[in-house]
Design an enzyme around this catalytic site. Structure first.
Site, PDB file in Angstrom:
ATOM      1  CB  ILE A  16      52.370  33.623  31.352  1.00 28.50           C
ATOM      2  CG1 ILE A  16      51.939  34.674  30.326  1.00 28.50           C
ATOM      3  CG2 ILE A  16      53.781  33.139  31.070  1.00 28.50           C
ATOM      4  CD1 ILE A  16      52.830  35.911  30.290  1.00 28.50           C
ATOM      5  CB  SER A  18      44.027  30.976  30.176  1.00 29.87           C
ATOM      6  OG  SER A  18      43.753  30.350  31.418  1.00 29.87           O
ATOM      7  N   GLY A  19      41.952  33.267  30.107  1.00 27.60           N
ATOM      8  CA  GLY A  19      40.676  33.809  30.537  1.00 27.60           C
ATOM      9  C   GLY A  19      39.567  33.245  29.681  1.00 27.60           C
ATOM     10  CB  SER A  20      35.974  34.133  29.430  1.00 26.52           C
ATOM     11  OG  SER A  20      35.757  34.033  30.819  1.00 26.52           O
ATOM     12  CG  ASP A 132      37.246  44.577  36.022  1.00 23.11           C
ATOM     13  OD1 ASP A 132      36.756  44.422  37.162  1.00 23.11           O
ATOM     14  OD2 ASP A 132      37.645  43.635  35.321  1.00 23.11           O
TER      15      ASP A 132
END
Length: 626
Positions: A16, A18-20, A132
């Protein structure tokens, strides 16, 4: 058919997100069927810094249980993977919501900002900054129009004591505070800038600043120009919303709203209900949280520590050594004792002022308008030696307060007026550090007198506990001086602590003499605390220490009761003095104590706040009619 991949007690489903460094899977608990989000992290991709951020995220989430913070269940570590099991939010994130809906109605924006404020309040109480905040990190519980909002993705978050300033360059450029862009030291107010940018985007459909590239974007954020709303939205947005946006998006963090002001801003307020003297919940014992037994909002229902939740490694935030350690009572014991007293005779510390009101204060009280309460509050500040926070030529007009009147025919003083005025005091003092310093001086002076009274009557432990609060007040004043000096670029001043304290408040037109004066007051309070500590050691008083806030609250009640008695005996001058002392101590509890760096931390439930505001309003009303 290929069986589902298993991680611990969870069966992984579709991807569902994704990232680095991670992939996020929708998963189900094999026994309960609970849907969760599992963040899978490849250790080989983790630099030492990223691994440290991950451990911080685990540490932070494992200590928080709040509906507006993403819930952390556990962490599972294998040879080459780390899996974080988190609450699943089926509504996606706020960025997707904005993309689908564009600018939202003001009521929806208010809903989301209230949810964000509640989550930030928990982080602020724990001295965490997120660093953030952006729509992509604000998750939604469902796809409803007004779902529950939850703050997530704490990889950039860090623990921050009130005195410390972070220096790391991080965050999303569109929502990044100017002080971060300038590579200056920053504190938790960087999160408030991000909150303002998010609010602006909600009500206008676009971020407050943009640019063709990062350089242009950064230039637009840091340059000193007025925040501009799109032409097609200027007449649609309520002035309170505009004010909140402008107050959060002030480039100078000193002038930016404080967290307290943000939480209490007019735009975020729920409609108020006027307590009824005969039928209010204040006059009955419900067994719910009462002031002496009120626990910090984040001290109960916590998840297990990360040492228990992480199978192979734990992480926990170290306690700040910058807090003032407070002697305290067992809240649970106090709560049970108080509840045991309530049902029979309505006695005890919590209800004593309520009985005072019936016996002395609320006899044949005339109607009081909001404007009258405003004048009364202003007069009280002047009589107490406060600066003219609401100058006569700038006093809030009765027409502007008219909207705050829920009912025009309700007699008696209204807590809403006091709350409104206290908020106005806070809002104005952020722009004027001298005013805030004088307000803190008034609180410190009242508490010092209270500590002295108790010391003179042999209540050394109580005197010591209150003196520690005085130290916390002056520490906050020092923080204000440091921030003020930073904002105007003055050099650090290191006053000689051996210098005799000023006998009166100096001219506070610049931060250097202000810091010298505040430092002297701090040293005086520190010496007093050391003297009391020596007395306690000499008497071998290693017994249970009293709770400072309970002590202050009880004395405020006693002042109110004595004032009522003096009024009944027609001793108006004495009654006015006692009422003033009670009002000042109660105002300190509700407006300042909750913002101080104390150990254990102090907080009030909404019911406690309403109750105390009601007391302040009644005491002000009585004092104004002496």
């Amino acid at each position: 058919m290929e069986s589902a991949r298993l991680v611990g007690d969870y069966a992984l489903g579709p991807r569902i997100g994704s990232g680095s460094f991670a992939v996020v899977w929708l998963a189900k608990h094999r026994s309960s069927g609970l849907e969760v989000a599992v963040k899978e992290i490849d250790k080989k991709l983790l630099s030492p810094k990223v691994r440290d951020n991950l451990l911080k995220e685990i540490s932070i989430l494992s200590t928080i249980d709040h509906p507006n913070i993403i819930r952390f269940y556990e962490a599972i570590e294998t040879g080459d993977r780390i899996f974080l099991v988190l609450e699943y939010c089926s509504g996606g994130d706020l960025a997707g919501y904005i993309n689908r809906h564009g600018k939202v109605p003001e009521a929806v924006a208010k809903h989301f900002m209230r949810q964000l404020a509640l989550g930030l309040q928990v982080l602020q109480e724990k001295h965490f900054i997120h660093r953030d905040l952006k729509p992509q990190n604000l998750l939604l519980s469902s796809k409803e129009v007004t779902p529950l909002l939850k703050i997530g993705d704490f990889g950039f978050a860090r623990s921050l004591t009130p005195e410390s300033m972070a220096e790391t360059f991080c965050g999303s450029p569109l929502y990044m505070a100017p002080e971060i862009i300038r590579n200056q030291k920053y504190d938790a107010k960087a999160d408030l800038w991000s909150a303002g940018a998010i609010l602006f985007q909600l009500v206008t459909g676009k971020p407050p600043f943009d640019g063709n590239n990062h350089i242009q974007l950064f230039h637009n954020i840091v340059r000193d120009t007025e925040l501009k709303f799109p032409e097609d939205t200027r007449n649609e947005i309520h002035p309170d919303c505009v004010d909140l946006c402008r107050s959060l998006l002030r480039r100078n963090p000193i002038e930016r709203l404080t967290f307290r002001e943000f939480f209490n801003h007019m735009f975020l307020r729920e409609p108020r209900q006027i307590p009824d003297v005969e039928h209010s919940g204040f006059s009955t014992c419900t067994g719910k949280s009462l002031l002496p037994s009120a626990q910090p909002s984040t001290s109960t229902n916590r998840f297990k520590s990360s040492a228990e939740n992480v199978h192979k490694h734990g992480s926990s935030s170290s306690a700040s050594n910058s807090q003032i350690s407070m002697p305290h009572t067992s809240f649970e014991k106090t709560r049970k004792d108080t509840e045991g007293q309530c049902s029979s005779n309505q006695s005890g510390v919590v209800d004593s002022l309520e009985l005072i009101e019936r016996e002395y204060v609320l006899v044949n009280r005339p109607s009081a308008s909001l404007e009258g309460s405003s004048d009364c509050f202003d007069t009280s500040l002047q009589d107490s030696g406060f600066p003219n926070i609401l100058p006569r030529n700038e006093k809030v007009s009765s027409s502007s307060l008219e909207a705050q009147k829920p009912l025009s025919d309700v007699s008696g003083p209204r807590p809403a007026s006091v709350s409104y005025l206290l908020t106005e005091v806070q809002r104005l003092t952020i722009v004027h550090p001298p005013t805030k310093l004088q307000l803190l001086h008034q609180y410190a002076q009242a508490l010092t007198e209270l500590a002295s009274e108790m010391g003179n009557t042999g209540q050394v432990k109580e005197s010591f506990a209150v003196t520690l609060v005085v130290l916390a007040v002056w520490r906050k004043a020092l923080e204000i001086c440091d921030s003020w000096m930073m904002s105007v670029g003055e050099n650090e001043v290191n006053p000689d602590p051996t210098t005799a304290p000023e006998t009166s408040i100096p001219d506070l037109n610049s931060p250097a003499p202000a810091k010298t004066w505040v430092t002297q007051e701090f040293v005086t309070a520190l010496n007093q605390a050391e003297n009391l500590s020596t007395q306690l050691n000499e008497t071998s008083a290693a017994t249970h220490m009293p709770d400072a806030m309970e002590t202050i609250y009880e004395r405020a009640l006693a002042y109110g009761k004595s004032g009522g008695a003096e009024e009944y005996l027609s001793n108006k001058e004495s009654a006015a003095t006692l009422y003033k002392k009670a009002i000042l101590l109660l105002s300190f509890i509700i407006e300042e104590a909750v913002t101080l760096s104390l150990n254990p931390s102090f907080s009030l439930t909404p019911d406690d706040k309403k109750r105390i505001l009601y007391y302040i309003s009644n005491l002000q009303h009585r004092r104004s009619h002496l």
